[in-house]
Scaffold this active site. Sequence first.
Site, PDB file in Angstrom:
ATOM      1  NE  ARG A  40       9.754   7.400   5.173  1.00  0.00           N
ATOM      2  CZ  ARG A  40      10.598   6.387   4.996  1.00  0.00           C
ATOM      3  NH1 ARG A  40      11.885   6.518   5.322  1.00  0.00           N
ATOM      4  NH2 ARG A  40      10.179   5.227   4.513  1.00  0.00           N
ATOM      5  CB  ILE A  66       7.043   3.157   6.773  1.00  0.00           C
ATOM      6  CG1 ILE A  66       6.794   4.567   6.222  1.00  0.00           C
ATOM      7  CG2 ILE A  66       8.507   2.950   7.082  1.00  0.00           C
ATOM      8  CD1 ILE A  66       7.145   5.678   7.210  1.00  0.00           C
ATOM      9  CB  SER A  67       5.821   2.524   1.037  1.00  0.00           C
ATOM     10  OG  SER A  67       4.807   1.564   1.148  1.00  0.00           O
ATOM     11  CD  GLN A  68      12.206   3.110  -2.905  1.00  0.00           C
ATOM     12  OE1 GLN A  68      11.575   2.184  -3.422  1.00  0.00           O
ATOM     13  NE2 GLN A  68      13.316   3.581  -3.425  1.00  0.00           N
ATOM     14  N   PRO A  69       9.995   6.127   0.181  1.00  0.00           N
ATOM     15  CG  PRO A  69      11.059   7.685   1.572  1.00  0.00           C
ATOM     16  CD  PRO A  69      11.094   6.241   1.171  1.00  0.00           C
TER      17      PRO A  69
END
Length: 222
Positions: A40, A66-69
């Site tokens: 990431r 970038i979205s939360q995992p």
Amino acid sequence: MGSGQVADSFGGYRTRLVEQLRANGIRDLAVLHAFATVPRHLFVPEALRRRAYEDVALPIGNGQTISQPTTQARYLEALGLRGQERVLEVGTGSGYQTALLASLASSVISVERLPGLAAEARAALKAASVTGATVVVGDGSLGWRTLAPFDGILVAAASPVVPRPLLEQLSDGGALVIPLQSGDTQHLFRITKRGAKVTEEDLGEALFVPLVGRHGFEKGEV
């Protein structure tokens, strides 16, 4: 398909992220493996790399994130990929989710409307040794008809309605995962198609940037 093993010093951070995902209810072993192997930190701005494996959304420029995992893992679980599928992603963003998809499916076509972001995503995917993923520039709400149908479609932006072209490009038995916005509220939906029957399943609240395009929001609305 998948990403090569990139030598780095972030392996321990990825392990802790996977533990966090497990604690948050993610159970799909293939999804967890993808998060354990995809780097990431290569998909976030260099100034934010020390935060790359926190379970938070991070800015990537151009008003995008970038979205939360955990959110991405929930998305990927909802698709239920088994490794042989052809997948369409709408909204490439940083390319991280594209890389995750590439490790879970046979091939991925990802559509990004912003040329600059698309170029950065391609560079990050190359740096991460990801294969089986292609990033193109276009209106994602139109899908990518030349390579349809798709076994899975993942939309990484909220739409006011389910774009008709995406439904048309979904294969029989396939799943479309998309956040839909009504007023100030967003909910994540899994939409499946079997013959002429389309089924919608509400997976709970969501928070995504708007889907800008002919079958999404107009630029002036966002």
